[in-house]
Design a protein around this motif. Sequence first.
Motif, mmCIF file in Angstrom:
data_model
loop_
_atom_site.group_PDB
_atom_site.id
_atom_site.type_symbol
_atom_site.label_atom_id
_atom_site.label_comp_id
_atom_site.label_asym_id
_atom_site.label_seq_id
_atom_site.Cartn_x
_atom_site.Cartn_y
_atom_site.Cartn_z
ATOM 1 N N ASN A 269 -4.994 29.781 10.051
ATOM 2 C CA ASN A 269 -5.284 30.152 11.437
ATOM 3 C C ASN A 269 -6.709 29.787 11.820
ATOM 4 O O ASN A 269 -7.590 29.697 10.948
ATOM 5 C CB ASN A 269 -5.096 31.658 11.613
ATOM 6 C CG ASN A 269 -3.668 32.099 11.410
ATOM 7 O OD1 ASN A 269 -2.833 31.957 12.285
ATOM 8 N ND2 ASN A 269 -3.370 32.636 10.226
ATOM 9 N N PRO A 270 -6.976 29.608 13.126
ATOM 10 C CA PRO A 270 -8.346 29.315 13.553
ATOM 11 C C PRO A 270 -9.363 30.358 13.100
ATOM 12 O O PRO A 270 -10.519 30.027 12.833
ATOM 13 C CB PRO A 270 -8.224 29.272 15.084
ATOM 14 C CG PRO A 270 -6.819 28.839 15.331
ATOM 15 C CD PRO A 270 -6.013 29.499 14.244
ATOM 16 N N VAL A 271 -8.946 31.632 13.006
ATOM 17 C CA VAL A 271 -9.896 32.664 12.596
ATOM 18 C C VAL A 271 -10.424 32.400 11.189
ATOM 19 O O VAL A 271 -11.531 32.835 10.845
ATOM 20 C CB VAL A 271 -9.255 34.067 12.690
ATOM 21 C CG1 VAL A 271 -8.220 34.274 11.600
ATOM 22 C CG2 VAL A 271 -10.325 35.152 12.638
ATOM 23 N N ASP A 272 -9.668 31.657 10.370
ATOM 24 C CA ASP A 272 -10.105 31.394 9.007
ATOM 25 C C ASP A 272 -11.415 30.601 8.988
ATOM 26 O O ASP A 272 -12.377 30.974 8.320
ATOM 27 C CB ASP A 272 -9.024 30.645 8.235
ATOM 28 C CG ASP A 272 -7.733 31.437 8.123
ATOM 29 O OD1 ASP A 272 -7.750 32.655 8.371
ATOM 30 O OD2 ASP A 272 -6.690 30.836 7.787
ATOM 31 N N TRP A 273 -11.448 29.484 9.732
ATOM 32 C CA TRP A 273 -12.679 28.703 9.737
ATOM 33 C C TRP A 273 -13.767 29.359 10.589
ATOM 34 O O TRP A 273 -14.968 29.169 10.329
ATOM 35 C CB TRP A 273 -12.432 27.261 10.180
ATOM 36 C CG TRP A 273 -11.875 27.049 11.559
ATOM 37 C CD1 TRP A 273 -10.581 26.845 11.909
ATOM 38 C CD2 TRP A 273 -12.617 26.995 12.785
ATOM 39 N NE1 TRP A 273 -10.456 26.675 13.263
ATOM 40 C CE2 TRP A 273 -11.685 26.747 13.832
ATOM 41 C CE3 TRP A 273 -13.970 27.110 13.108
ATOM 42 C CZ2 TRP A 273 -12.070 26.637 15.164
ATOM 43 C CZ3 TRP A 273 -14.353 26.992 14.439
ATOM 44 C CH2 TRP A 273 -13.409 26.763 15.455
ATOM 45 N N LYS A 274 -13.375 30.176 11.559
ATOM 46 C CA LYS A 274 -14.385 30.896 12.349
ATOM 47 C C LYS A 274 -15.120 31.919 11.478
ATOM 48 O O LYS A 274 -16.346 32.092 11.608
ATOM 49 C CB LYS A 274 -13.729 31.580 13.546
ATOM 50 C CG LYS A 274 -13.213 30.601 14.601
ATOM 51 C CD LYS A 274 -12.506 31.315 15.743
ATOM 52 C CE LYS A 274 -11.961 30.322 16.748
ATOM 53 N NZ LYS A 274 -11.209 30.999 17.847
#
Length: 307
Positions: free
Chosen positions: A41-46
């Motif tokens: 998910n995008p939250v992972d790299w964020k």
Amino acid sequence: MPKAYVFTRSGGPEVEALVEQEAPTPGPGELLVAVRAAGVNPVDWKLRNGYTRPGSAPPQYPAVFGSEAAGVVEQVGPGVEGLEVGDAVFGNPLTGGYAEYTLMPVAVTAHKPEGLSFTDAAALPVAAATAYDGIRQLDPAPGSTLLINGAGGGVGVAAVQLARHFGVRVIGTSSAAKKDFVESLGAVHVPSGPGVVDRVRAVAPDGVDAVYDLVGGDALRAVAELLTDRKRLISAGGKPLAVELGGAAVVRARTAAVLDEVARLAVSGAFRAYVTQTYPLAEAAAALRAVESGHTRGKIVIEVAAA
């Protein structure tokens, strides 16, 4: 020794590494799970970039990536009821999903139905559950028109399908390249970018009844103009801005009961997880780069171990 994909400090891809580390020990209300698959998910790299979830403590390094996983219970902690060793489960891990073993809290862990693969189950706890929570929060009436801003990503794909399942007309914005994909989900596609408001009005001359935003920023500001009642605006992509504009953030339930319902809907055929790419744990970096690019369709899942 078990492997895990981690970030060693705040930064870019250069702080990522595949490492060996001991399996964690479950505490009260926790499960040790042998991971079969983990959603990306995008939250992972964020989080790697330095983002901290509201109310959460800063990460302890090395921090394992991954906010959703599916696997088999290996060990149960004190006080655990309703789940036991050998159960197939999915949910939101405490210690990261990009790993051969992770801890999962019973409160946000559900049984995986037999009719749902580990790969598809790993795509549900973040994207599909967020989509479900948002649709329930808006509670659009059958026959009403819902605009989903950012319909081609993981949350958007689930939100379109769930809204259509509940009898709602959906207009979905995305890049022009995702037109056929978004339309295949049952939405009326509108290309995102400058002029999007005029394009939405052209396909919905009577207006839209609600907006579910998954993009934030200028794209959210633009589509907010389509609503006379800003209380019908929610966002998972630009929560503070949504509030500033008179709307609200998506309220996440984060319960096993929601996961059970999402899994039931998936097995019933109400929606598909739409896992469009899978990677082995050894190629977790490539999976993250694909999501970080912002151009993926549907969900990407890391298949950690064979089912």
